[in-house]
Design a protein around this motif. Structure first.
Motif, short mmCIF file in Angstrom:
data_model
loop_
_atom_site.label_atom_id
_atom_site.label_comp_id
_atom_site.label_asym_id
_atom_site.label_seq_id
_atom_site.Cartn_x
_atom_site.Cartn_y
_atom_site.Cartn_z
N GLN A 165 -4.71 37.09 21.45
CA GLN A 165 -4.74 36.13 22.55
C GLN A 165 -3.51 35.24 22.48
N HIS A 166 -2.93 34.99 23.64
CA HIS A 166 -1.81 34.06 23.70
C HIS A 166 -1.80 33.34 25.04
N GLN A 167 -1.18 32.18 25.02
CA GLN A 167 -1.07 31.35 26.22
C GLN A 167 0.41 31.16 26.50
N SER A 168 0.83 31.47 27.72
CA SER A 168 2.23 31.33 28.12
C SER A 168 2.32 30.33 29.26
N ILE A 169 3.37 29.50 29.17
CA ILE A 169 3.66 28.55 30.24
C ILE A 169 5.04 28.92 30.78
N LEU A 170 5.10 29.30 32.05
CA LEU A 170 6.34 29.68 32.70
C LEU A 170 6.88 28.47 33.46
N THR A 190 0.54 28.40 34.00
CA THR A 190 -0.05 28.70 32.70
C THR A 190 -0.84 30.00 32.80
N ILE A 191 -0.56 30.90 31.85
CA ILE A 191 -1.22 32.21 31.84
C ILE A 191 -1.83 32.42 30.46
N THR A 192 -3.11 32.69 30.41
CA THR A 192 -3.77 33.05 29.16
C THR A 192 -4.05 34.54 29.22
N ASN A 193 -3.67 35.26 28.17
CA ASN A 193 -3.73 36.70 28.21
C ASN A 193 -4.23 37.25 26.89
N THR A 194 -4.81 38.43 26.93
CA THR A 194 -5.25 39.15 25.74
C THR A 194 -4.61 40.53 25.77
N ARG A 195 -3.90 40.86 24.69
CA ARG A 195 -3.22 42.15 24.60
C ARG A 195 -3.43 42.74 23.22
N SER A 196 -3.21 44.06 23.14
CA SER A 196 -3.29 44.75 21.86
C SER A 196 -1.96 45.46 21.60
N TYR A 197 -1.60 45.54 20.33
CA TYR A 197 -0.32 46.13 19.94
C TYR A 197 -0.51 47.06 18.75
N ASN A 198 0.31 48.10 18.67
CA ASN A 198 0.48 48.90 17.46
C ASN A 198 1.74 48.40 16.78
N ILE A 199 1.65 48.12 15.49
CA ILE A 199 2.75 47.48 14.75
C ILE A 199 3.11 48.33 13.53
N VAL A 200 4.40 48.43 13.26
CA VAL A 200 4.90 49.00 12.00
C VAL A 200 5.81 47.96 11.39
N MET A 201 5.54 47.60 10.14
CA MET A 201 6.38 46.64 9.42
C MET A 201 6.90 47.30 8.15
N THR A 202 8.11 46.91 7.74
CA THR A 202 8.70 47.42 6.51
C THR A 202 9.10 46.25 5.63
N LEU A 203 9.08 46.50 4.34
CA LEU A 203 9.51 45.50 3.36
C LEU A 203 10.96 45.80 3.01
#
Length: 193
Positions: free
Chosen positions: A154-159, A167-180
């Motif tokens: 969940q995130h809230q954006s103010i344009l 103001t926009i409140t939105n819910t999104r899903s992501y696939n993430i790859v992180m490396t060390l």
């Protein structure tokens, strides 16, 4: 002789003043040179860059087919690095300048983010991440690569535009790859689902 002595003292005084002025001018130029920076630096912008991200990171149950263990310290490091990466990304987009993206993202992602805020023109977006729900899919045996999903982030954006703000409140899903890399967790790939 008295008059010649006085003229000699005046000449010495003039020479002393010229040398002193030249010396002070040289010192001031040297100090000015060492007080200049290399341009916009993240340390001169504001304290908000150094603030901790205000989002909450929670780990969901891992996938069942994962081999090996991920200890709580690695999980904590990944959580902090992931939340911090989003925080720096959002601040960079809001200020429309690179505020340390290279520390949190690989080069291709950094360039995509820079392109994103370059396309905003005079508008700005202030985004605050509220929650991250992470589900682990893969961790390499050497603990240098991790893949997970951020489900229902969940995130809230103010344009901010010339006409006001939305103001926009939105819910999104992501696939993430992180490396060390060099002891720092960096986002290598993220894809919105």
């Amino acid at each position: 002789m008295g008059r010649q002595k006085i003229l000699l003292r005046i000449l010495y005084a003039i020479i002393f003043l010229v040398v002193s002025v030249f010396f002070l001018y040289s010192i001031s130029k040297l100090l000015a040179y060492f007080n200049t920076g290399a341009g916009d630096n993240i340390y001169y912008l504001s304290e908000e860059i150094f603030d901790e991200p205000d989002s909450v990171v929670e780990w969901l149950e891992d996938d069942h087919y994962i081999k090996g263990e991920i200890n709580k310290y690695i999980r904590s490091d990944i959580s902090k690095a992931y939340a911090r990466a989003w925080h720096i990304r959002d601040l960079s987009i809001y200020h429309q300048k690179d505020l340390g993206l290279v520390e949190h993202f690989t080069d291709p992602l950094k360039e995509k983010i820079i392109t994103a805020y370059s396309d905003l023109n005079s508008d700005s977006i202030s985004t605050h991440r509220i929650t991250h729900n992470l589900k682990l899919h893969l961790i390499s045996y050497d603990k240098q690569l991790v893949s997970f999903s951020d489900i229902g982030s969940q995130h809230q954006s103010i344009l901010y535009t010339e006409y006001g703000q939305d103001t926009i409140t939105n819910t999104r899903s992501y696939n993430i790859v992180m490396t060390l890399d060099d002891g720092v967790w960096r986002v290598r790939q993220f894809k919105q689902l």
